[in-house]
Design a protein around this motif. Sequence first.
Motif, PDB file in Angstrom:
ATOM      1  N   LEU A 181       0.874  -1.148   0.080  1.00  0.00           N
ATOM      2  CA  LEU A 181      -0.034  -0.011   0.174  1.00  0.00           C
ATOM      3  C   LEU A 181       0.904   1.281  -0.008  1.00  0.00           C
ATOM      4  N   ILE A 182       0.648   1.929  -1.066  1.00  0.00           N
ATOM      5  CA  ILE A 182       1.475   3.350  -1.104  1.00  0.00           C
ATOM      6  C   ILE A 182       0.590   4.454  -0.934  1.00  0.00           C
ATOM      7  N   ASP A 183       0.590   5.109   0.121  1.00  0.00           N
ATOM      8  CA  ASP A 183      -0.718   5.832   0.611  1.00  0.00           C
ATOM      9  C   ASP A 183      -0.580   7.236   0.468  1.00  0.00           C
ATOM     10  N   GLU A 184      -1.303   7.710  -0.097  1.00  0.00           N
ATOM     11  CA  GLU A 184      -1.424   9.182  -0.600  1.00  0.00           C
ATOM     12  C   GLU A 184      -0.274   9.559  -1.215  1.00  0.00           C
ATOM     13  N   LEU A 185      -0.123   9.050  -2.482  1.00  0.00           N
ATOM     14  CA  LEU A 185       0.979   9.675  -3.392  1.00  0.00           C
ATOM     15  C   LEU A 185       1.032  10.905  -3.680  1.00  0.00           C
ATOM     16  N   ASP A 186      -0.122  11.575  -3.627  1.00  0.00           N
ATOM     17  CA  ASP A 186      -0.292  12.804  -4.154  1.00  0.00           C
ATOM     18  C   ASP A 186       0.482  13.683  -3.131  1.00  0.00           C
ATOM     19  N   LYS A 187       0.904  13.324  -2.025  1.00  0.00           N
ATOM     20  CA  LYS A 187       1.513  14.290  -1.062  1.00  0.00           C
ATOM     21  C   LYS A 187       3.162  14.229  -1.288  1.00  0.00           C
ATOM     22  N   SER A 188       3.596  13.466  -2.168  1.00  0.00           N
ATOM     23  CA  SER A 188       5.170  13.198  -2.607  1.00  0.00           C
ATOM     24  C   SER A 188       5.581  14.353  -3.078  1.00  0.00           C
ATOM     25  N   ILE A 190       7.530  15.961  -6.254  1.00  0.00           N
ATOM     26  CA  ILE A 190       7.020  16.006  -7.696  1.00  0.00           C
ATOM     27  C   ILE A 190       7.941  14.901  -8.336  1.00  0.00           C
ATOM     28  N   ASP A 191       9.053  14.299  -8.085  1.00  0.00           N
ATOM     29  CA  ASP A 191       9.813  13.376  -8.527  1.00  0.00           C
ATOM     30  C   ASP A 191       9.681  12.111  -8.447  1.00  0.00           C
ATOM     31  N   LEU A 192       8.757  11.723  -7.232  1.00  0.00           N
ATOM     32  CA  LEU A 192       8.909  10.310  -6.832  1.00  0.00           C
ATOM     33  C   LEU A 192       7.882   9.433  -7.629  1.00  0.00           C
ATOM     34  N   PRO A 193       6.815   9.913  -8.181  1.00  0.00           N
ATOM     35  CA  PRO A 193       6.091   8.880  -9.415  1.00  0.00           C
ATOM     36  C   PRO A 193       6.873   8.630 -10.536  1.00  0.00           C
ATOM     37  N   ASN A 194       7.697   9.545 -11.094  1.00  0.00           N
ATOM     38  CA  ASN A 194       8.486   8.992 -12.034  1.00  0.00           C
ATOM     39  C   ASN A 194       9.539   8.271 -11.573  1.00  0.00           C
ATOM     40  N   ASP A 195      10.162   8.651 -10.488  1.00  0.00           N
ATOM     41  CA  ASP A 195      11.311   7.368  -9.733  1.00  0.00           C
ATOM     42  C   ASP A 195      10.915   6.062  -9.762  1.00  0.00           C
ATOM     43  N   LEU A 196       9.529   5.985  -9.486  1.00  0.00           N
ATOM     44  CA  LEU A 196       8.966   4.595  -9.221  1.00  0.00           C
ATOM     45  C   LEU A 196       8.887   3.810 -10.722  1.00  0.00           C
ATOM     46  N   LEU A 197       8.981   4.373 -11.848  1.00  0.00           N
ATOM     47  CA  LEU A 197       8.811   3.734 -12.887  1.00  0.00           C
ATOM     48  C   LEU A 197       9.668   2.915 -13.363  1.00  0.00           C
ATOM     49  N   ASN A 198      10.883   2.795 -13.079  1.00  0.00           N
ATOM     50  CA  ASN A 198      11.994   1.760 -13.463  1.00  0.00           C
ATOM     51  C   ASN A 198      11.514   0.535 -12.288  1.00  0.00           C
ATOM     52  N   VAL A 199      11.421   1.008 -11.202  1.00  0.00           N
ATOM     53  CA  VAL A 199      11.082  -0.305 -10.156  1.00  0.00           C
ATOM     54  C   VAL A 199       9.933  -1.081 -10.770  1.00  0.00           C
ATOM     55  N   PHE A 200       8.782  -0.243 -11.207  1.00  0.00           N
ATOM     56  CA  PHE A 200       7.612  -0.954 -11.649  1.00  0.00           C
ATOM     57  C   PHE A 200       7.915  -1.936 -12.833  1.00  0.00           C
ATOM     58  N   ASP A 255      -1.917  16.262 -10.358  1.00  0.00           N
ATOM     59  CA  ASP A 255      -2.020  15.283 -11.650  1.00  0.00           C
ATOM     60  C   ASP A 255      -0.711  14.558 -11.585  1.00  0.00           C
ATOM     61  N   PHE A 256      -0.682  13.298 -12.184  1.00  0.00           N
ATOM     62  CA  PHE A 256       0.837  12.357 -12.154  1.00  0.00           C
ATOM     63  C   PHE A 256       0.994  12.441 -13.573  1.00  0.00           C
ATOM     64  N   PRO A 257       2.291  12.458 -13.938  1.00  0.00           N
ATOM     65  CA  PRO A 257       2.836  12.262 -15.321  1.00  0.00           C
ATOM     66  C   PRO A 257       2.354  11.134 -16.009  1.00  0.00           C
ATOM     67  N   PRO A 258       1.942  11.314 -17.366  1.00  0.00           N
ATOM     68  CA  PRO A 258       1.276  10.414 -18.373  1.00  0.00           C
ATOM     69  C   PRO A 258       2.252   8.937 -18.213  1.00  0.00           C
ATOM     70  N   PRO A 259       3.627   9.016 -18.355  1.00  0.00           N
ATOM     71  CA  PRO A 259       4.262   7.637 -17.939  1.00  0.00           C
ATOM     72  C   PRO A 259       3.818   7.012 -17.063  1.00  0.00           C
ATOM     73  N   PHE A 260       3.633   7.547 -15.942  1.00  0.00           N
ATOM     74  CA  PHE A 260       3.331   7.003 -14.545  1.00  0.00           C
ATOM     75  C   PHE A 260       1.754   6.369 -14.657  1.00  0.00           C
ATOM     76  N   LEU A 261       0.945   7.243 -15.186  1.00  0.00           N
ATOM     77  CA  LEU A 261      -0.344   6.765 -15.200  1.00  0.00           C
ATOM     78  C   LEU A 261      -0.514   5.703 -16.308  1.00  0.00           C
ATOM     79  N   ARG A 262       0.189   5.488 -17.474  1.00  0.00           N
ATOM     80  CA  ARG A 262       0.264   4.532 -18.393  1.00  0.00           C
ATOM     81  C   ARG A 262       0.784   3.068 -17.771  1.00  0.00           C
TER      82      ARG A 262
END
Length: 350
Positions: A181-188, A190-200, A255-262
């Motif tokens: 559970l990654i809880d309340e990502l919108d509080k992070s 600005i870079d964290l959503p993109n930083d998660l991409l490679n791990v995902f 809003d989250f970046p499109p690469p993350f939402l994809r």
Amino acid sequence: MTDQDQQDPPPAAGWWLYDGSGHPRLGADEGTWPDPPQWRAFNGGPDLPDPPDDPEETARRLGSPGVARPDRDQLDVINTALRLYRPLLVTGRPGVGKSSLAYQLARDLRLGRVLHWPITSRSNLQSGLYDYDAIGRAQAAAERPAGEQPPDGPESVLGDFIHLGPLGTALLPYRRPRVLLIDELDKSDIDLPNDLLNVFEDGMFSIPELIRVRNRTPAAEVHTADPGHRAVIREGMVHCHAFPVVVITSNGERDFPPPFLRRCIRLDLPDPDEKRLADLVSAHFPRTDENARQLITAFIERRGEQGTLAADQLLNAVFLAASGARPAGNEAEWARLLDTVWRNLYATGV
């Protein structure tokens, strides 16, 4: 609405892994798990023992199993994320049950305790993966008698000072997925959503402190995010076997970046209606009486008048009423108590 309407589950689809009934489907209770798409298959190993469970925490958050169930459309979205091994991005206003969904999945699918990563403005990818206590290691070395070294060399105790975070623990090679559970990502930040991409995408990460010593210490036992548990890391790499069930919550504050939402499957949870609220109350208060039903009606009316109220504010009122706080014949005092526990979440100066 009849009692039978509230108890009947939504029609089950044959491809679902999760139906909200409290019982695993399609072999999930037999220790198996459906194969992922080829592009989501990972080969980490050897597999670790099944993770610990935490039934007390789950019961505290959810109440009785199989009472409050998602509807058919929501179940389709949830099972799409499960089948595709993709993170589930759950949006909605506070108190609609976003975080609870992770605990429902873990309980119903028998996936062990939830790994909870609460996000703040200071959270970064490193804090989710692991922490290295360099100061603690230096202090431990200074406390050893002069010239004394651990039996297997100084690197043999390095793992004592490495603690995997919730994300890092979820990526360990378990036979079946862990629930993260990654809880309340919108509080992070600005870079964290993109930083998660490679791990995902990769299902793996490295620990440089262990990579530097892998020739002398190819395997190190480190602490995990499960209290009292440790895991062996080989060659300084953590590589998952089954990609975790990732539930990401957002209150819709950014809003989250499109690469993350994809890379996510998106589920929007509306404010719970009367049936959903009745299910929630029944899960925590099995002997629901007329007072509780009246409170549900009053809660819906209050929510319509003043805006955002969270479902746990309803539970607070039901508990107070069940505890005897509702004075007989003094409705004005009870109304003041409801004003106390049913404040608008976004109101200021009141």
